[in-house]
Design a protein around this motif. Structure first.
Motif, PDB file in Angstrom:
ATOM      1  N   ARG A  74       0.826  -1.206   0.000  1.00  0.00           N
ATOM      2  CA  ARG A  74       0.000   0.000   0.000  1.00  0.00           C
ATOM      3  C   ARG A  74       0.864   1.262   0.000  1.00  0.00           C
ATOM      4  NH1 ARG A  74      -5.171   1.578   1.898  1.00  0.00           N
ATOM      5  NH2 ARG A  74      -5.257   3.806   1.561  1.00  0.00           N
ATOM      6  N   ILE A  90       2.355   1.772  -3.457  1.00  0.00           N
ATOM      7  CA  ILE A  90       1.355   2.310  -4.402  1.00  0.00           C
ATOM      8  C   ILE A  90       1.152   3.806  -4.145  1.00  0.00           C
ATOM      9  CG2 ILE A  90      -1.079   2.228  -5.090  1.00  0.00           C
ATOM     10  CD1 ILE A  90      -0.981  -0.772  -4.224  1.00  0.00           C
ATOM     11  N   TYR A 133      -8.211   3.075  -6.107  1.00  0.00           N
ATOM     12  CA  TYR A 133      -8.515   2.881  -4.685  1.00  0.00           C
ATOM     13  C   TYR A 133      -7.641   3.752  -3.782  1.00  0.00           C
ATOM     14  CZ  TYR A 133      -9.205   0.507  -0.218  1.00  0.00           C
ATOM     15  OH  TYR A 133      -9.479   0.231   1.082  1.00  0.00           O
ATOM     16  N   SER A 140     -17.984  -3.808  -3.827  1.00  0.00           N
ATOM     17  CA  SER A 140     -17.069  -4.200  -4.910  1.00  0.00           C
ATOM     18  C   SER A 140     -15.687  -4.518  -4.354  1.00  0.00           C
ATOM     19  CB  SER A 140     -17.004  -3.120  -6.001  1.00  0.00           C
ATOM     20  OG  SER A 140     -16.415  -1.950  -5.504  1.00  0.00           O
ATOM     21  N   ILE A 141     -15.315  -3.862  -3.258  1.00  0.00           N
ATOM     22  CA  ILE A 141     -14.018  -4.173  -2.621  1.00  0.00           C
ATOM     23  C   ILE A 141     -14.054  -5.596  -2.047  1.00  0.00           C
ATOM     24  CG2 ILE A 141     -12.524  -3.582  -0.653  1.00  0.00           C
ATOM     25  CD1 ILE A 141     -13.385  -0.617  -1.204  1.00  0.00           C
ATOM     26  N   ARG A 172     -15.983  -8.050  -3.025  1.00  0.00           N
ATOM     27  CA  ARG A 172     -16.007  -9.009  -4.137  1.00  0.00           C
ATOM     28  C   ARG A 172     -14.643  -9.112  -4.805  1.00  0.00           C
ATOM     29  NH1 ARG A 172     -19.766  -7.361  -8.183  1.00  0.00           N
ATOM     30  NH2 ARG A 172     -19.936  -5.314  -7.235  1.00  0.00           N
ATOM     31  N   ALA A 173     -13.915  -7.989  -4.845  1.00  0.00           N
ATOM     32  CA  ALA A 173     -12.568  -8.019  -5.437  1.00  0.00           C
ATOM     33  C   ALA A 173     -11.652  -8.926  -4.621  1.00  0.00           C
ATOM     34  CB  ALA A 173     -12.001  -6.604  -5.500  1.00  0.00           C
ATOM     35  N   GLN A 199     -12.348 -12.513  -5.231  1.00  0.00           N
ATOM     36  CA  GLN A 199     -11.953 -13.044  -6.543  1.00  0.00           C
ATOM     37  C   GLN A 199     -10.455 -13.141  -6.729  1.00  0.00           C
ATOM     38  OE1 GLN A 199     -14.090 -10.973  -9.733  1.00  0.00           O
ATOM     39  NE2 GLN A 199     -15.751 -10.682  -8.296  1.00  0.00           N
ATOM     40  N   ASN A 200      -9.715 -12.203  -6.187  1.00  0.00           N
ATOM     41  CA  ASN A 200      -8.268 -12.225  -6.398  1.00  0.00           C
ATOM     42  C   ASN A 200      -7.591 -11.398  -5.304  1.00  0.00           C
ATOM     43  OD1 ASN A 200      -5.613 -12.024  -7.345  1.00  0.00           O
ATOM     44  ND2 ASN A 200      -6.275 -12.087  -9.473  1.00  0.00           N
ATOM     45  N   GLU A 238      -4.449 -11.224  -4.340  1.00  0.00           N
ATOM     46  CA  GLU A 238      -3.186 -10.550  -4.660  1.00  0.00           C
ATOM     47  C   GLU A 238      -3.418  -9.297  -5.502  1.00  0.00           C
ATOM     48  OE1 GLU A 238       0.605 -12.723  -5.234  1.00  0.00           O
ATOM     49  OE2 GLU A 238       0.476 -11.922  -7.268  1.00  0.00           O
ATOM     50  N   LEU A 239      -4.320  -9.409  -6.465  1.00  0.00           N
ATOM     51  CA  LEU A 239      -4.595  -8.245  -7.306  1.00  0.00           C
ATOM     52  C   LEU A 239      -5.228  -7.119  -6.473  1.00  0.00           C
ATOM     53  CD1 LEU A 239      -4.415  -7.169 -10.183  1.00  0.00           C
ATOM     54  CD2 LEU A 239      -6.677  -8.077 -10.624  1.00  0.00           C
ATOM     55  N   SER A 240      -6.087  -7.493  -5.541  1.00  0.00           N
ATOM     56  CA  SER A 240      -6.696  -6.453  -4.707  1.00  0.00           C
ATOM     57  C   SER A 240      -5.629  -5.779  -3.835  1.00  0.00           C
ATOM     58  CB  SER A 240      -7.840  -7.006  -3.855  1.00  0.00           C
ATOM     59  OG  SER A 240      -7.403  -8.068  -3.078  1.00  0.00           O
ATOM     60  N   LEU A 241      -4.647  -6.571  -3.413  1.00  0.00           N
ATOM     61  CA  LEU A 241      -3.520  -6.004  -2.657  1.00  0.00           C
ATOM     62  C   LEU A 241      -2.786  -4.979  -3.518  1.00  0.00           C
ATOM     63  CD1 LEU A 241      -2.372  -6.804   0.163  1.00  0.00           C
ATOM     64  CD2 LEU A 241      -0.764  -8.290  -1.006  1.00  0.00           C
ATOM     65  N   LEU A 242      -2.630  -5.299  -4.803  1.00  0.00           N
ATOM     66  CA  LEU A 242      -1.922  -4.391  -5.718  1.00  0.00           C
ATOM     67  C   LEU A 242      -2.738  -3.137  -6.044  1.00  0.00           C
ATOM     68  CD1 LEU A 242      -0.220  -6.899  -8.184  1.00  0.00           C
ATOM     69  CD2 LEU A 242       0.912  -5.411  -6.528  1.00  0.00           C
ATOM     70  N   MET A 243      -4.009  -3.153  -5.726  1.00  0.00           N
ATOM     71  CA  MET A 243      -4.837  -1.947  -5.886  1.00  0.00           C
ATOM     72  C   MET A 243      -4.709  -1.058  -4.637  1.00  0.00           C
ATOM     73  SD  MET A 243      -6.363  -2.280  -8.807  1.00  0.00           S
ATOM     74  CE  MET A 243      -4.952  -3.151  -9.429  1.00  0.00           C
ATOM     75  N   GLY A 244      -4.070  -1.583  -3.604  1.00  0.00           N
ATOM     76  CA  GLY A 244      -3.932  -0.834  -2.358  1.00  0.00           C
ATOM     77  C   GLY A 244      -4.937  -1.254  -1.302  1.00  0.00           C
ATOM     78  N   ILE A 245      -5.781  -2.243  -1.639  1.00  0.00           N
ATOM     79  CA  ILE A 245      -6.770  -2.741  -0.671  1.00  0.00           C
ATOM     80  C   ILE A 245      -6.045  -3.594   0.371  1.00  0.00           C
ATOM     81  CG2 ILE A 245      -8.792  -4.281  -0.415  1.00  0.00           C
ATOM     82  CD1 ILE A 245      -9.447  -3.540  -3.389  1.00  0.00           C
ATOM     83  N   LYS A 246      -6.502  -3.518   1.617  1.00  0.00           N
ATOM     84  CA  LYS A 246      -5.920  -4.377   2.648  1.00  0.00           C
ATOM     85  C   LYS A 246      -6.878  -5.535   2.916  1.00  0.00           C
ATOM     86  CE  LYS A 246      -2.957  -1.010   4.831  1.00  0.00           C
ATOM     87  NZ  LYS A 246      -2.637  -0.176   5.992  1.00  0.00           N
TER      88      LYS A 246
END
Lengths: 241, 292
Positions: free
Chosen positions: A74, A77, A105, B169-170, B172-173, B176-177, B179-187
């Motif tokens: 995080r 990013i 995000y 949507s977070i 559900r993300a 579904q994935n 690692e990809l959600s981690l790369l979006m900055g989601i924890k």
């Protein structure tokens, strides 16, 4: 002058297996860099280590002079490094729009205005605007790749780490993707690009590194034609080998 | 005969409503974290006892104060369960299996802790309403009525939140994935904690409703949790819609089999049905790619 990204003597890998061996590369401000080399020699591992998905066991990674070696995904990013991974690059059961919005995000991207950035992505990839309500799983390989790059752009990157964007794409789609990524470059975003298509990498980057067995074996400017031929020989082996 | 059918339908609705509250929480945890929570029945029991503490003994507060406090405590207990039983293990090797074993062990600990704290004496919660609605020879009353109305509303609300909001949507993300959600900055850890907390709230609601219908015991959630597993098999573990339909179908089958063959045969018939479904359609009767 400080580079955008400085990777100094980085080692790391998976558990006891060291994939990267004291690898050093740099990306200058405003430059784009390609990573080439045989499969399984550490290119993807390097990108994963830069984005924080994996930890370096030794060495350092600095972004604009700030050490990010131990920083969280995080945190990385938030500094502007955005990683578009190989393989499953989008959320298949989310719509195109939902995927893109999730790309924004991080707080920096939200502050920049999600809807404005979304419009920019749609103007870069008009097909995505037409498909905005479709699920990711219903898209073609090329369209999925466009969504993946769009998600990366939504995050407002300074440096985009792109891993094998042309994998499995037809030559025509590759050509279209090349044009779009070239436009992304023109907008000021730097690239660290891994791809098996040497011409694709050479067309989009200023410099390249060849990585073998987790170490840099060659570094040069992508524009030098002679260098390019030699590099391809090195990459694929010479006829007289 | 008509009265019998009405009785079966009403019993099925009541059971289905209670089952849906338990099963939907289990489904949320399964689809997001990829693990079954064997402590879910214990979460339900602890939630009911939290409310008992505020509504009956020792505090005897009005229900409109006691229930919200109990729900908050239930959510907090869910967060604690996620922090202690899920987070240390879920990302490790064989994480899902480890979590299942750990939550199974924790069930016993939580049940014994309830016994230790609240004592072995039978307890009951007051009903949420005194309303009575006669239908034919049968009468729907108190918590039965609340369960029938509240359960689909709550689950519908959660489904709507998941489908239509940014938070949804977070979630559900991450489903579904990761690692990809981690790369979006989601924890993902925060999403996991939130999901377990919501599931614990749903379990607490089920506990409060059941605690006003029958006596409370530390093991009161065990039977419902087993029904929850049956429902997940029946409806498809990752589908809230499937869970809701499955809960009512299982509830109706249980009520009908109890009416025609006696309560003793209900579990046998249900297990037989689940056995057949697992053979014929192991992904559940309602196949859903992922939650929407």
């Amino acid at each position: 002058m400080t580079n955008l990204l400085d990777i100094a003597a980085v080692s790391g890998g998976y558990g006891q297996i060291n994939v990267l061996r004291e690898l050093s590369i740099s990306v200058g401000e405003g430059r784009s860099v390609g990573l080439l080399g045989p499969n399984g020699h550490g290119k993807t591992t390097l990108l994963r280590t830069i984005s924080g998905l994996q930890r370096a066991s030794a060495g350092s990674i600095a972004f604009r002079g700030v050490d990010i070696t131990r920083m969280s995904v995080r945190g990385i990013i938030d500094r502007g490094i955005v990683h578009i991974p190989q393989g499953c690059r989008l959320f298949p059961q989310l719509t195109v729009r939902e995927n893109l919005v999730l790309g924004a995000y991080n707080p920096r991207a939200r502050k920049a205005g999600v809807e404005d950035t979304l419009e920019q992505v749609y103007s870069l990839f008009p097909k995505l605007a037409q498909r905005s309500r479709q699920w990711g799983s219903t898209l073609s390989g090329g369209e999925r790749q466009m969504v993946a790059i769009g998600m990366g752009l939504m995050a407002k990157p300074t440096l985009l780490l792109l891993d094998e964007p042309t994998l499995g794409l037809s030559p025509k789609v590759k050509e279209e993707l090349l044009e779009r990524i070239a436009e992304v470059r023109k907008s000021g975003v730097s690239l660290l690009l891994v791809d098996g298509d040497v011409d694709f990498v050479m067309s989009l980057t200023d410099d390249y590194y060849v990585i073998e067995l987790g170490a840099v074996v060659r570094a040069a400017e992508s524009s030098a034609e002679v260098e390019r031929t030699e590099m391809m020989d090195l990459y694929f082996g010479r006829d007289d080998d | 005969m008509i009265d019998g059918l009405i009785s079966i339908a009403l019993s099925g609705l009541i059971l289905g409503s209670l089952y849906s509250l338990i099963a939907s929480g289990m489904s949320l945890i399964w689809s997001t974290l990829g693990a079954f929570n064997f402590a879910h029945g214990a979460l339900m029991a602890s939630g009911a006892y939290f409310v008992y503490t505020f509504a009956v003994e020792p505090l005897a507060l009005p229900l409109w104060i006691a229930v919200p406090i109990g729900l908050v405590l239930g959510a907090a207990f869910g967060l604690l369960v996620e922090r202690i039983l899920f987070r240390p293990f879920i990302s490790g090797p064989d994480g899902a299996m480890t979590v299942m074993v750990v939550t199974l062990v924790a069930t016993s600990i939580i049940q014994n802790a309830i016994q230790l704290i609240w004592g072995p004496k039978l307890k009951q919660l007051p009903t949420l309403t005194d309303l009575r609605v006669p239908i034919g020879d049968a009468v729907l009353q108190g918590n039965q009525l609340v369960a029938i109305i509240l359960a689909p509303l709550l689950i519908g609300l959660i489904a709507l939140l998941l489908a239509r909001t940014r938070v949804g949507s977070i979630v559900r993300a991450v489903e579904q994935n990761r690692e990809l959600s981690l790369l979006m900055g989601i924890k993902p850890a925060y999403v996991y904690a939130g999901v377990v907390a919501v599931a614990a709230v749903l379990a607490t609601v089920a506990g409060v409703l059941l605690g006003g219908i029958q006596f409370m015991t530390p093991t009161m959630g065990a039977d419902l949790m087993i029904r929850g597993f049956m429902i997940l098999v029946f409806g498809g573990a990752a589908s809230l819609k499937g869970t809701l339909i499955g809960a009512y179908v299982i509830g109706l089958i249980e009520a009908a089999s109890g009416y025609f063959f006696g309560l003793f045969w209900s579990p046998v018939i249900l297990i037989g049905l689940i056995f057949v479904i697992m053979l014929v359609r192991p992904e559940g009767l309602i196949k859903v790619g992922a939650r929407r």
